[in-house]
Design an enzyme around this catalytic site. Structure first.
Site, PDB file in Angstrom:
ATOM      1  CG  ASP A   1      -2.314  -0.517   1.191  1.00 22.60           C
ATOM      2  OD1 ASP A   1      -2.738  -0.608   0.005  1.00 22.60           O
ATOM      3  OD2 ASP A   1      -2.812  -1.036   1.958  1.00 22.60           O
TER       4      ASP A   1
HETATM    5  C1  GLC Z   1      -1.116  -3.426   5.640  1.00 18.67           C
HETATM    6  C2  GLC Z   1      -2.331  -3.751   4.646  1.00 18.67           C
HETATM    7  C3  GLC Z   1      -2.443  -4.464   3.621  1.00 18.67           C
HETATM    8  C4  GLC Z   1      -1.025  -4.198   2.797  1.00 18.67           C
HETATM    9  C5  GLC Z   1       0.143  -4.221   3.670  1.00 18.67           C
HETATM   10  C6  GLC Z   1       1.359  -3.786   2.910  1.00 18.67           C
HETATM   11  O1  GLC Z   1      -1.113  -4.823   6.358  1.00 18.67           O
HETATM   12  O2  GLC Z   1      -3.582  -3.980   5.621  1.00 18.67           O
HETATM   13  O3  GLC Z   1      -3.311  -4.510   2.598  1.00 18.67           O
HETATM   14  O4  GLC Z   1      -0.790  -5.093   1.833  1.00 18.67           O
HETATM   15  O5  GLC Z   1      -0.091  -3.333   5.040  1.00 18.67           O
HETATM   16  O6  GLC Z   1       1.490  -2.514   2.813  1.00 18.67           O
HETATM   17  C1  GLC Z   2      -0.645   2.922   6.053  1.00 17.90           C
HETATM   18  C2  GLC Z   2       0.311   1.712   6.410  1.00 17.90           C
HETATM   19  C3  GLC Z   2       0.204   0.408   5.582  1.00 17.90           C
HETATM   20  C4  GLC Z   2      -1.362   0.190   5.259  1.00 17.90           C
HETATM   21  C5  GLC Z   2      -1.997   1.153   4.708  1.00 17.90           C
HETATM   22  C6  GLC Z   2      -3.593   1.023   4.717  1.00 17.90           C
HETATM   23  O1  GLC Z   2      -0.123   3.269   4.642  1.00 17.90           O
HETATM   24  O2  GLC Z   2       1.552   1.906   6.483  1.00 17.90           O
HETATM   25  O3  GLC Z   2       0.778  -0.707   6.401  1.00 17.90           O
HETATM   26  O4  GLC Z   2      -1.519  -0.855   4.197  1.00 17.90           O
HETATM   27  O5  GLC Z   2      -2.009   2.356   5.746  1.00 17.90           O
HETATM   28  O6  GLC Z   2      -4.152   1.902   4.117  1.00 17.90           O
END
Ligand code: GLC
Ligand code: GLC
Length: 814
Positions: free
Chosen positions: A487
């Site tokens: 993300d």
């Molecule tokens: C968080 C989010 C997941 C994403 C991950 C890596 O765990 O919930 O959807 O894939 O971060 O960014």
């Molecule tokens: C933030 C977190 C990530 C997660 C995302 C969800 O960027 O660092 O882990 O997946 O929020 O929107």
């Protein structure tokens, strides 16, 4: 240093000192009414949706961290001393403090100057309420007179509004008190049809419902005025902050025990039956009263607790293993499975790190979570799949999240995370392999919840697949959109304004930046979908999926390989991300693990080389970091990933979610030692002895462990609600232990450490119990199977044709 110990026989973690490095929490409830509870009774409850139906109030990021909860105060009437048996909030020094977190319940107890008190907290099955069963015992040689006070602070339902809109909220709080039961009915007079109640089994000496009266001006929870003086104020909340507090007086002879049961619950009324008498403004309590009466009886409480234990025996009994490694056994048999159920119930909404107001159920997250819970609750997995698919957009794309109460896609976040649609294929494939329930594919499911748009679920999968084919970039790799699995890799964001969301800001057209990760995911999805199509008799369609998958594999070989490892992406300038040409972020974990597990490079040495590069550049004693070198400055073209200080979160943290991809890839190459070694590095139970460093609960996975670039390398954060739970469960049970549901039966194909002489397992699968015994005859992973004494070829055990429900499988590894 350790703060407790595992009690595997009782499936409990026993915390023996209250001042854990961080609050160590547990979950109450497993259907609709939920709560989180810490080892000092902190936490809160909600009905279905942690934001929209918050029952009790909690202030996140408090000092100390965890303040506000399900508190009991005791007061010795003679000495006037008072204390909290759960340590918080009074923090008096206690003897024999013990918190036992179990499956769906928590028991906290201690002794203070000869008065022992223990509270069992749980949510009975099929009820929208929680029980606090308090037992107080006099261990002194003389009689003792006590006052007990309960306390809960009510939330005014919408947790977001509750924490921000004080000009209104200080004026709307309302309660009723009837027969000693406190009813919280804020906003009930107008648009709400639900209320909360808080009841006590014993005759009351008094009550309070106005927080500031109970506490007294300028006082905190550690010394409420009512408790200090030993008498409630009978306050009735009008506005301000409604609470529920009962006051009970107890006299105990030496050795005597008395029980008090408190019941906190949620009740809805039909809109045309809200008031009693009709036309009045008095809450109609006729639905709540019988439930309250039932659970104030200790016998009903005990029966409900037994039923809860039986429920968990059933769920956990589906897969039980006995290996030479205690940490493996404990996580598979108890805690990892339990955590998978928590992620099923909560997705990423409510934990000590997820405030319950921010995120609904993630499309990507919930589909992956299926890998960890589908075997325990197949009908509920089916429902979850349908709910998720119903938020899919007609383009095949998906809302990134949906709200559990409305089951609608979340417009604030929107879509265009281009990996999302493929996780639906992965989730549905897992469901089919577990259940063999092909009817799900014919289930009519709408797009974007639009009535009239229903199409069979199978068509949703077809559109998911097509979504990527219609969005390929300059190299023929999938366009990334707002992000892929990571993300925080926001290649079209280019955000230079504080406060902008990296996930929803898009300043570039999105027609250049490509993701090698999505390519790997696409290859996996192509294989899954082809196998499904084949069994539906759609041979031509299956061939098309395989051909597109093979084409993508070829594209990855040509444009996604950096010489010693897989590239991560191309940015908006068409420049490589995750390449030796980069100054920072030369190598990423995601594509090494995922491309290999999708089968890319297994035959041409690339997968093996990629894993070698992981070992060389990314592996640490605390797990595998996400990328190296960490980003030391903000890269506008990369987004949030470079906003974290080096070593944290997606910027070279050990993001535990993706470690299992490497673990699975290692098993595909036959490296059982490496696979289990990586597994053990992040296994929380195996890290129990370094709790001072790890800091999070030793019984559940955390999302992140600080990477080697962080000053706190080895420190975990964000426990409980993470894809780590499902992926590790999937990696250990299906790939290391190799007990793997397949479309045609249960595959047995272990890849365990060479030093293991074997292991045993029982696995319930499609109505049959498989008793599996694995023995090692040589160092390799070649499997010879016999089923009920007869040799079978291959590694798949097909369901018995004659209706037998017990099957004995012997696997020999050589
Ligand atoms: C968080 C989010 C997941 C994403 C991950 C890596 O765990 O919930 O959807 O894939 O971060 O960014
Ligand atoms: C933030 C977190 C990530 C997660 C995302 C969800 O960027 O660092 O882990 O997946 O929020 O929107």
């Amino acid at each position: 240093m350790e703060y407790g110990r595992f009690d595997d026989a009782n499936r409990e973690y026993i915390i023996t000192r209250p001042d854990t490095p961080l609050p160590w929490i547990n979950y109450l409830g497993c259907q609709a009414y939920f709560g989180i509870i810490s080892n000092t009774a902190g936490g809160y409850s909600f009905y279905r949706d942690a934001r929209l139906r918050r029952i009790s109030r909690y202030r996140y990021n408090n000092a100390p961290y965890d303040l506000g909860g399900r508190y009991i105060y005791l007061r010795d009437e003679d000495s006037r001393e008072f204390w909290s048996p759960s340590w918080q909030p009074v923090q008096r020094e206690l003897e024999g403090y013990v918190c036992r977190h179990g499956m769906g319940y928590t028991i906290i107890g201690s002794t203070y100057k000869g008065v022992e008190a223990q509270t069992k907290y749980f949510v009975p099955l099929d009820e929208d309420l929680e029980i606090w069963q308090v037992a107080v015992t006099n261990r002194r040689k003389t009689p003792v007179k006590l006052s007990a006070f309960s306390c809960i602070e009510f939330c005014l339902w919408d947790a977001q509004d509750d924490a921000t809109n004080f000009q209104r909220n200080f004026s709307i709080g309302q309660v009723e008190i009837e027969d000693g039961v406190i009813y919280h009915k804020t906003e009930y007079r107008e648009r709400r049809n639900h209320f909360a109640y808080f009841a006590c089994s014993e005759p009351l000496a008094g009550f309070d419902t106005q927080r500031d009266v109970f506490l007294g001006p300028y006082r905190g929870w550690d010394r409420p005025a009512a408790v200090e003086r030993g008498e409630s104020f009978q306050s009735v909340a009008h506005g301000w902050a409604p609470i529920g507090s009962h006051h009970v007086r107890l006299s105990l002879a030496p050795g005597e025990t008395k029980q008090i049961v408190f019941v906190l619950g949620y009740q809805e009324n039909p809109n045309d039956d809200k008031f009693d008498p009709p036309g009045s403004q008095i809450v109609n309590k006729k639905r709540a009263k019988p439930v309250i009466a039932k659970y104030l009886k200790p016998a009903s409480v005990d029966a409900a607790f037994q039923a809860l234990r039986t429920y968990w025996d059933g769920l956990l009994g589906i897969c039980q293993v006995e290996t030479p490694d205690v940490h493996t056994n404990r996580m598979v048999n108890i805690w990892n499975a339990y955590q998978c159920m928590a992620t099923f119930n909560m997705s990423r909404s409510a934990s000590f790190y997820e405030s319950g107001v921010g995120r609904g159920l993630g499309f990507r997250d919930s589909n992956q979570d299926l890998l960890g819970f589908v075997h325990m609750v197949p009908p509920r997995a089916r429902e979850r799949i349908i709910d998720l698919a119903a938020t899919q957009l007609p383009t095949g794309g998906a809302y990134h999240q949906y709200q559990p109460l409305t089951k609608r896609g979340n417009n604030d976040v929107g879509g265009n995370f281009n990996d999302d649609p493929h996780w639906l294929i992965v989730g549905v494939a897992a469901y089919l392999k577990e259940t063999g329930d092909w009817s799900i594919l014919d289930e009519p499911v709408p797009y974007d919840n639009e009535p009239g748009s229903e199409q069979p679920l199978y068509e949703h999968l077809q559109r998911s697949f097509r979504y990527t084919l219609e969005r390929l970039g300059p190299h023929g790799l999938p366009l990334i959109g707002r992000a892929d699995w990571n993300d925080c890799l926001n290649l079209n964001c280019f955000s230079d304004t504080p406060g902008q969301s990296f996930q929803t800001t898009t300043n570039k057209e999105g027609k250049v930046a490509e993701s090698v990760f999505i390519a790997g995911l696409f290859v996996l999805a192509a294989k899954e979908l082809a196998a499904i199509a084949q069994r539906r008799g759609l041979a031509e369609e299956a061939a098309h999926y395989l051909a597109e998958g093979a084409r993508m594999e070829e594209t990855v070989r040509r444009h996604g390989w950096d010489g010693e490892w897989f590239l991560r992406a191309y940015d908006d300038f068409g420049a490589k991300v995750g390449s030796r040409e980069c100054e920072e972020g030369k190598i990423f974990i995601e594509t090494q693990g995922f491309c290999a597990l999708a089968g890319i490079g297994l035959n041409d040495g690339r997968a093996a080389q990629a894993l070698e590069s992981v070992r060389k550049h990314l592996a640490t004693p605390h797990g595998i970091v996400l990328q190296q070198p960490a980003y030391s400055r903000y890269h506008l073209n990369l987004g949030e990933i470079s906003s974290y200080p080096p070593g944290y979160k997606e910027n070279a943290g050990i993001f535990c979610h993706n470690n299992p991809w490497v673990i699975i890839a290692e098993t595909m190459l036959g490296n059982g030692d490496a696979a289990h070694d990586y597994y053990a590095r992040i296994n929380p139970s195996a890290r129990e002895q370094i709790s001072d460093l790890h800091r999070c609960e030793p019984y559940v996975y955390a999302q992140m462990i600080a990477g080697r670039d962080a000053p706190t390398h080895g420190e975990a954060k964000n426990s409980w609600l993470t894809g780590t739970a499902a992926w590790n469960y999937y990696a250990i049970t299906q790939w290391i232990l190799g007990i793997r549901p397949a479309l045609d039966g249960l595959e047995i194909s272990p890849c365990v450490p060479k030093a293991w002489p074997g292991f045993k397992a029982t696995r319930k699968y499609r109505g049959v119990t498989y008793h599996i015994s694995v023995t090692r005859a040589g160092e390799g992973n070649r499997v010879a199977l016999s089923v009920d004494g007869a040799r079978v070829s291959g590694t798949i055990v097909t369901p018995p044709a004659d209706g037998r429900t017990e099957v004995f499988v012997q696997a020999t590894l050589s």
